[in-house]
Design an enzyme around this catalytic site. Structure first.
Site, short mmCIF file in Angstrom:
data_model
loop_
_atom_site.label_atom_id
_atom_site.label_comp_id
_atom_site.label_asym_id
_atom_site.label_seq_id
_atom_site.Cartn_x
_atom_site.Cartn_y
_atom_site.Cartn_z
N ASP A 145 -23.52 -0.37 -33.31
CA ASP A 145 -24.23 -0.77 -32.40
C ASP A 145 -23.19 -0.63 -31.19
O ASP A 145 -21.98 -0.40 -31.23
CB ASP A 145 -24.52 -2.25 -32.45
CG ASP A 145 -23.38 -3.19 -32.83
OD1 ASP A 145 -22.67 -2.81 -33.58
OD2 ASP A 145 -23.19 -4.20 -32.14
N GLU B 162 -21.70 -5.45 -34.71
CA GLU B 162 -20.33 -6.20 -34.55
C GLU B 162 -20.23 -6.88 -32.96
O GLU B 162 -19.33 -7.66 -32.92
CB GLU B 162 -19.57 -4.98 -34.72
CG GLU B 162 -17.92 -5.38 -34.78
CD GLU B 162 -17.04 -5.43 -33.29
OE1 GLU B 162 -15.90 -5.76 -33.33
OE2 GLU B 162 -17.79 -5.04 -32.27
N ASP C 91 -16.86 3.12 -28.74
CA ASP C 91 -16.92 1.82 -29.49
C ASP C 91 -18.33 1.74 -30.06
O ASP C 91 -19.15 1.05 -29.48
CB ASP C 91 -16.42 0.77 -28.77
CG ASP C 91 -16.33 -0.74 -29.32
OD1 ASP C 91 -16.51 -0.56 -30.47
OD2 ASP C 91 -16.09 -1.47 -28.45
N ASP D 162 -12.04 0.93 -35.76
CA ASP D 162 -12.61 0.24 -34.53
C ASP D 162 -11.68 -0.08 -33.51
O ASP D 162 -12.00 -0.77 -32.65
CB ASP D 162 -13.45 -0.81 -35.23
CG ASP D 162 -14.57 -1.20 -33.83
OD1 ASP D 162 -14.98 -0.65 -33.18
OD2 ASP D 162 -14.79 -2.67 -34.20
N HIS E 196 -19.26 0.24 -37.00
CA HIS E 196 -19.99 -0.49 -36.67
C HIS E 196 -20.93 0.58 -35.78
O HIS E 196 -20.04 1.41 -35.04
CB HIS E 196 -19.74 -1.89 -35.81
CG HIS E 196 -19.04 -1.61 -34.71
ND1 HIS E 196 -19.80 -1.33 -33.50
CD2 HIS E 196 -18.11 -1.75 -34.34
CE1 HIS E 196 -18.99 -1.29 -32.35
NE2 HIS E 196 -17.86 -1.83 -33.12
ZN LIG Z 1 -15.98 -1.78 -31.70
#
Ligand SMILES: [Zn+2]
Length: 413
Positions: A84, A179, A145, A202, A82
């Protein structure tokens, strides 16, 4: 010379782009910032010469294909990240690089040293002696992340393109929004993606491998009170705030996030807005075990029913909405994706650390759409805030693992 020359430069470029998602928004993606970065990634993937690069309309995910180079038919493997970042300042992110960290010094984040990475507070730092760490400047999160995942997947694809001697089947990649606000995977289009098995890149530190997540529901409690003058309240007033407190007190004392760990589920009260006349409470309900999860929801509704019957009227209204389920139930039917990931890690000298996530992943939803999608580490530590950091060496290992997974699937019939 770094093994994956573009990995860290790409990562540093990506994290500086603000892609914070917006929990208040209902558009897809939730912020224009995300759309902009997704379009940049789409251009990048096109320039890399990948096939079928496109934005999936319903989900806003960018999909791309690296065609296989084996003659036989092997599973098509997908890798998903992801783009974001979490609900924390992401404006003007200035990553700091700490080379050859000694494993015990305090790292100053901002100039004044108001915020530091101190091994006494964050013992995880001790694992990184001799490694290069990338940190924040104390004013933002880092966004490892999951920009680490994005950079790692791109590095793996670049490596495969430069090394045609490495055999692999078709590889699908997906970069998606939102996410962190829990909606990104809601519209994931498994058919358009076209993989037989996938991995979200992730996870956290080196070796993380997750195939179990919570079962999750969001619950709202709305309470109708009767507000009269306190002087004449006897036998008439129903204080909706008090009813809310009574409701909460009827839940098990110890089933709260701050008192549970591992596979223990909970009820988490995250919002409580009340007047005598009207009170609203927001909860999340979590449990790895599906039966216990259902029992928790029954208990929650049962308390409201009991209170309503004591009142002789419906004053406590409960609405429960399931959010996602434990993907372990899907994976258990065929644990191959987890076995392959474990083997891949061992092949590159990483010890797999398999544990149930106390949360969900995009894979929790995607797995229930028919595409088994465990989660592997991307490398980040202390995610979602100013103390976030990642090690270059862990990021390189994550690329190794992605490549190894692709290779292992190419050996399958
Ligand atoms: Zn994440």
């Amino acid at each position: 010379m770094a093994k994956y020359a573009e990995l860290i430069p790409n990562f540093l470029t990506f994290v500086k782009i603000n892609t914070r998602s917006d929990p208040q928004s209902t558009s897809i993606p939730s912020s224009d910032r995300e759309t902009e970065f997704l379009n940049q990634l789409k251009d990048r993937l096109t320039k890399m010469g990948l096939k079928d690069v496109h934005t999936n309309e319903q989900s806003a995910y960018v999909f791309a294909t690296l065609p296989g180079n084996v003659d036989k038919s092997v599973p098509t493997v997908g890798f998903i990240s992801h783009i974001d970042t979490a609900d924390f300042n992401a404006e003007n992110i200035q990553p700091q690089i700490v080379e050859n960290y000694d494993g015990h010094s305090v790292i100053k984040l901002d100039e004044k040293g108001e915020y530091t990475l101190d091994p006494k507070v964050f013992p995880s730092l001790k694992k990184y002696a001799g490694q290069t760490l990338i940190t924040t400047d104390g004013s933002t999160l880092l966004g490892a992340d999951d920009k680490a995942g994005v950079a790692e997947i791109i590095a793996a694809i670049t490596y495969l393109q430069a090394h045609p001697e490495v055999k692999h089947g078709d590889i699908k990649i997906a970069f998606g929004p939102d996410e962190e606000i829990g909606t990104g995977a809601d519209h994931f289009d498994v058919k358009d993606f076209g993989a037989d098995v996938a991995y979200t890149v992730d996870g956290g530190p080196l070796g993380d491998l997750n195939y179990e997540t919570f079962n999750a529901a969001d619950a709202k409690v709305v309470i109708k009170g009767t507000d009269v003058h306190p002087a004449e309240a006897k036998g008439i007033m129903v204080n909706a705030i008090q009813v809310g407190m009574d409701f909460h007190a009827a839940l098990p004392d110890f089933d709260r996030p701050e008192k549970t760990q591992d596979r223990e589920g909970f009820f988490h009260l995250y919002d409580f807005q009340g007047t005598v006349d009207h009170t609203e409470m927001g909860y999340i309900i979590r449990d790895h075990d599906r039966d216990r999860f259902e029992a928790r929801k029954r208990l929650f509704k049962g308390i409201a029913n009991q209170m309503n019957s004591d009142f002789g009227e419906d004053r406590v209204k409960v609405t429960i909405k399931d959010q996602y389920y434990n993907m372990g139930e899907i994976i258990k039917k065929d644990p191959t994706p987890v076995k392959i990931a474990e083997q891949a890690m061992k092949n590159v000298d990483v010890t797999p650390h398999v544990f149930p996530v106390r949360g969900g992943t995009d894979g929790s939803k995607i797995s229930y759409m028919g595409l088994p999608t465990p989660n592997i580490f991307a490398g980040g530590e202390n995610m979602h805030g100013r103390f976030e950091y990642v090690s270059e060496q862990t990021m390189e290992k994550a690329v190794d693992v992605v490549l190894e997974i692709a290779k292992l699937y190419a050996e399958k019939q």
